[in-house]
Design an enzyme around this catalytic site. Structure first.
Site, mmCIF file in Angstrom:
data_model
loop_
_atom_site.group_PDB
_atom_site.id
_atom_site.type_symbol
_atom_site.label_atom_id
_atom_site.label_comp_id
_atom_site.label_asym_id
_atom_site.label_seq_id
_atom_site.Cartn_x
_atom_site.Cartn_y
_atom_site.Cartn_z
ATOM 1 N N LYS A 182 0.853 -1.190 0.000
ATOM 2 C CA LYS A 182 0.000 0.000 0.000
ATOM 3 C C LYS A 182 0.889 1.241 0.000
ATOM 4 C CE LYS A 182 -1.894 2.691 2.994
ATOM 5 N NZ LYS A 182 -1.721 3.956 2.244
ATOM 6 N N GLU A 258 10.084 0.964 10.412
ATOM 7 C CA GLU A 258 11.119 1.996 10.256
ATOM 8 C C GLU A 258 10.405 3.322 10.480
ATOM 9 O OE1 GLU A 258 12.974 4.862 8.970
ATOM 10 O OE2 GLU A 258 13.172 3.975 6.955
ATOM 11 N N CYS A 292 13.348 10.731 7.445
ATOM 12 C CA CYS A 292 13.306 10.192 8.803
ATOM 13 C C CYS A 292 14.673 10.207 9.473
ATOM 14 C CB CYS A 292 12.719 8.785 8.797
ATOM 15 S SG CYS A 292 13.504 7.737 7.585
ATOM 16 N N GLU A 389 10.019 15.764 15.922
ATOM 17 C CA GLU A 389 10.415 15.663 14.522
ATOM 18 C C GLU A 389 9.676 16.766 13.744
ATOM 19 O OE1 GLU A 389 9.329 11.938 12.694
ATOM 20 O OE2 GLU A 389 11.222 11.854 11.617
HETATM 21 P P1 ADP Z 1 3.740 10.208 7.566
HETATM 22 O O1 ADP Z 1 3.880 10.881 8.876
HETATM 23 O O2 ADP Z 1 5.018 9.960 6.847
HETATM 24 O O3 ADP Z 1 2.628 10.737 6.702
HETATM 25 P P2 ADP Z 1 2.127 7.985 8.330
HETATM 26 O O4 ADP Z 1 2.610 7.084 9.385
HETATM 27 O O5 ADP Z 1 0.943 8.832 8.604
HETATM 28 O O6 ADP Z 1 3.410 8.776 7.930
HETATM 29 O O7 ADP Z 1 1.859 7.205 6.994
HETATM 30 C C1 ADP Z 1 2.727 6.234 6.460
HETATM 31 C C2 ADP Z 1 1.901 5.177 5.795
HETATM 32 O O8 ADP Z 1 1.076 4.585 6.779
HETATM 33 C C3 ADP Z 1 0.965 5.680 4.707
HETATM 34 O O9 ADP Z 1 0.925 4.725 3.661
HETATM 35 C C4 ADP Z 1 -0.361 5.755 5.417
HETATM 36 O O10 ADP Z 1 -1.480 5.612 4.567
HETATM 37 C C5 ADP Z 1 -0.259 4.559 6.339
HETATM 38 N N1 ADP Z 1 -1.164 4.633 7.506
HETATM 39 C C6 ADP Z 1 -1.600 5.726 8.164
HETATM 40 N N2 ADP Z 1 -2.449 5.378 9.150
HETATM 41 C C7 ADP Z 1 -2.557 4.024 9.117
HETATM 42 C C8 ADP Z 1 -3.276 3.058 9.878
HETATM 43 N N3 ADP Z 1 -4.080 3.408 10.875
HETATM 44 N N4 ADP Z 1 -3.117 1.761 9.562
HETATM 45 C C9 ADP Z 1 -2.295 1.373 8.569
HETATM 46 N N5 ADP Z 1 -1.603 2.236 7.807
HETATM 47 C C10 ADP Z 1 -1.714 3.547 8.073
#
Ligand code: ADP
Length: 489
Positions: A182, A258, A292, A389
């Site tokens: 995804k 990560e 990161c 961050e």
């Molecule tokens: P960032 O801060 O880099 O935007 P996120 O952790 O919000 O990072 O997002 C990183 C990935 O995790 C994206 O592909 C996002 O769609 C996915 N993501 C966000 N929330 C969830 C969740 N509750 N369950 C699974 N994947 C998630």
């Protein structure tokens, strides 16, 4: 502002080697961060689509499938073929990446070249995955066999879209797993283009599936799925915690994470000042600070502190911000409005808490999400900008006196992804490298990340390592086979 656009060929889900609509027929928009305008409507995966993708991956992983029966060396050839195709389309993919993500075109080209290199490393790894023969007690001939763990889920972020894909696909495919990826909802386009190339390379149907969609729906469905044996995640620490919860709530799938960082880069008095300023500048400003492992706490020894700040400010001011398709530009827009707002909020907190804003700190224009390269001096450990961050182009410069002091302060964080030390004194470098709690220590350099070298975090920066051999291990199960040896013949 964008002077060039790219043709967007793939906007549907990729399941079982076919591009298909979402079961709901829903789509979601992908935006150009230069101007906030929509560039594509992308099929939006939800649980039902994730179920289909996982089912395809499960069939592709079944015992007598083409993939499972394929020689490991042939798997390697397929991965190499995919690398060839990425190389062939590098320029076009780079334009698509820049359009969707906003990073300078040369940075996108660099990322994609790195992706090619990572895939080639893992292509060569396929037929080098092996177990041991073990001198077990008793009359047994004992060996271990390394087997692919099964269907894996992979959830990646938007800051290095294609590169994160390569970091995930390489080891999973080398291990012989099948996968459902995804991509981030903010940057789904290059993952779909890569899926088309995987099909062209000849991967059997179901081995690679790509399901764009939102985190709490598609991402959660993948991480909660009972037929997914491992989930690999790159993103925020907050969502990383959720991924572990999903694993616990479902089938105790293996988890690798990560996550974020607040990485220290420590500059001692004895350095070549210009070189140190340059390394520290790139450590934080690369990818607009959306990295990161960004060197987001610059510790500078007191003897050179003022001179260092002066030169760091000059460098930040010289950084050209603008159209990422313009070859002279160093920095494009931040990824979206919430990210821009977060940067501005943290800049305001830095000022309120008494740090000195040396340069920058404001949005540029009103269109898109551009922000000035920013430098703070007189930053102290307790300030929010030294703890949280920022994920933006904001350098925070802290002063220190001694090695012992800076080790303690560098480690005074819940993160532990990366670190750097700049000094001519080998003993100082060695002591720091051993004492710092971080997955990577870069001595007299920064961001020295290569396909061969493990990368990942101590503490709340994650679980497991990517790249190098370490990254393949979590995609494998170890099976012990003990064969009774007759004592008399
Ligand atoms: P960032 O801060 O880099 O935007 P996120 O952790 O919000 O990072 O997002 C990183 C990935 O995790 C994206 O592909 C996002 O769609 C996915 N993501 C966000 N929330 C969830 C969740 N509750 N369950 C699974 N994947 C998630």
């Amino acid at each position: 502002m964008v002077s060039e656009s790219s043709s967007i060929k793939y906007t549907k889900l990729f399941i079982n080697n076919e591009f298909v609509d979402a079961a709901s027929k829903k789509t979601f928009p992908s935006f150009n961060p230069c101007n906030g305008q929509k560039i594509a409507d992308v099929a939006e995966a939800d649980k039902e689509d994730v179920d289909k993708a996982v089912a395809a991956a499960k069939t592709a992983f079944s015992r007598n499938s083409e993939w499972r029966k394929m020689d490991a060396s042939v798997r390697g050839k397929l991965i190499n073929q995919l690398a060839d195709l990425l190389q062939r389309d590098l320029k076009e993919l780079a334009r698509l990446e820049t359009l969707d993500n906003g990073k300078p075109l040369s940075d996108s080209e660099f990322d994609i070249q790195c992706s090619v290199d990572v895939l080639r490393y893992y292509a060569g790894y396929c037929d080098k995955v092996h177990g041991h023969t073990i001198p077990s007690d008793g009359d047994f001939f004992t060996l271990t066999r390394k087997e692919p763990i099964g269907v894996v889920g992979q959830i990646i972020p938007w800051n290095y879209p294609l590169m994160m894909l390569a970091w995930k696909w390489g080891p999973a495919l080398a291990a012989g797993c099948t996968l459902v990826l995804k991509p981030a909802e903010l940057t789904p386009l290059t993952a779909l283009a890569a899926a088309a190339l995987a099909r062209e390379a000849g991967f059997p149907a179901g081995v690679i599936n790509v399901v764009p969609g939102y985190g709490p729906t598609a991402g959660a469905a993948l991480a909660l799925h009972g037929d997914v044996s491992k989930v690999a995640f790159t993103g925020s620490t907050q969502v990383g915690k959720k991924i572990m919860e999903y694993a616990a709530q479902s089938n105790l799938k293996k988890v690798s994470l990560e996550l974020g960082g607040k990485s220290p880069l420590v500059v001692f008095d004895d350095v070549d000042l210009d070189e140190a300023v340059e390394i520290a500048h790139n450590a934080i400003f690369t990818n607009h600070g959306q990295n990161c492992c960004a060197g987001s706490r610059t510790f500078v020894q007191s003897g050179i502190y003022d001179a260092f700040v002066k030169k760091a400010v000059e460098k930040a001011r010289a950084r050209k911000v603008g159209d990422p398709f313009d070859a002279s530009v160093h920095q494009g827009p931040q990824i979206d409005k919430p990210s821009l707002d977060k940067v501005l909020r943290l800049v305001a907190s830095g000022k309120e808490q008494g740090a000195k804003l040396e340069t920058g700190g404001a949005q540029i224009g009103t269109e898109g999400y551009f922000v000035q390269p920013t430098v703070f001096s007189n930053v102290t450990d307790k300030m929010t900008i030294a703890k949280e961050e920022i994920f933006g182009p904001v350098q925070t410069i802290l002063k220190f006196d001694t090695l012992e002091e800076v080790i303690e302060r560098a480690n005074d964080t819940s993160y532990g992804l990366a670190s750097g030390v700049l000094t001519k004194d080998v003993n100082t470098a060695l002591v720091f490298a051993q004492a710092v709690q971080a997955g990577s220590v870069w001595v007299n350099c920064y961001d020295a990340i290569t396909p061969q070298t493990p990368f990942g975090g101590y503490k709340m920066s994650g679980i497991g390592r990517e790249m190098g051999p370490d990254s393949v291990e979590p995609y494998l199960e170890t099976k012990t086979i003990s064969i009774k040896v007759p004592t008399k013949m």
